[in-house]
Write a protein that holds these residues in place. Structure first.
Motif: not given
Length: 206
Positions: A49-54, A103-104, A108-110
């Protein structure tokens, strides 16, 4: 839960207020309650998910500043990073879900995404700073996950991701410098950031 070493406050944009550095690490188990998955392996779900955040953030910033190719190019690289993580999850039969863009599952990532999206609208300088900040955060979390793992396959993957994030940070900061701007460390130490920025583009992974 993985051992958490950090105690300082991390920078989060004023639009949403601050949360702690520990928050980004303490959330890594939110995507699974499977007792058969090790603490180290559970970090894979967080990193997916953190890579998805990027990726999602850069896709959004590209929609605003598409004349600058850095966001599109690096969003494609982040998709490859997601694929690397997903491949290792698949090889270990660990289930995961990739939500729609923006969407996460991790709160925290959201919050980060929401903040980045709002701040990115303020101008290109802010957008480039967001890019450098995301890579700073990514490397910071990956280093801590490596420190807590004895899983060599996972460590090798995370070192590949760190290598890629270093390339990305240099690209964003280079674009900042062309505008007379500089980047100050947000998560890593300034010495670590300076060392990364002093390096050159490196081939990472297979």
């Amino acid at each position: 839960m993985l051992r958490i070493k950090m105690g300082a406050l991390m920078i989060v944009f004023l639009l949403l207020g601050a949360c702690t550095k520990e928050d980004t690490l303490a959330k890594q188990n939110t995507n699974t309650t499977d007792p058969t998955i090790s603490e180290s392996e559970s970090s894979l779900l967080f990193m997916l998910e953190e890579e998805k955040l990027a990726r999602d953030t850069y896709l959004y910033l590209d929609s605003l500043y598409g004349y600058l190719k850095v966001f599109k190019n690096i969003s494609s690289s982040e998709q490859r990073h997601m694929d690397f993580v997903a491949n290792l999850l698949d090889s270990r039969s660990i289930s995961y879900q990739i939500l729609d863009q923006g969407s996460f599952a991790d709160t925290s990532l959201q919050a980060f995404y929401n903040s980045f999206k709002l701040k990115g609208q303020l101008g290109l300088a802010e957008a480039l700073h967001i890019g450098a900040t995301i890579e700073d955060l990514d490397i910071y979390d990956l280093q801590n996950f490596i420190a807590d793992s004895q899983d060599q396959a996972l460590i090798d993957l995370y070192e590949t991701l760190i290598c890629g994030s270093g390339n990305h940070m240099r690209a964003f900061v280079s674009n900042m410098e062309m505008q007379g701007l500089s980047y100050q460390a947000q998560f890593l130490s300034q010495a670590e950031v300076d060392s990364i920025l002093a390096g050159s583009h490196t081939h990472c992974g297979p």
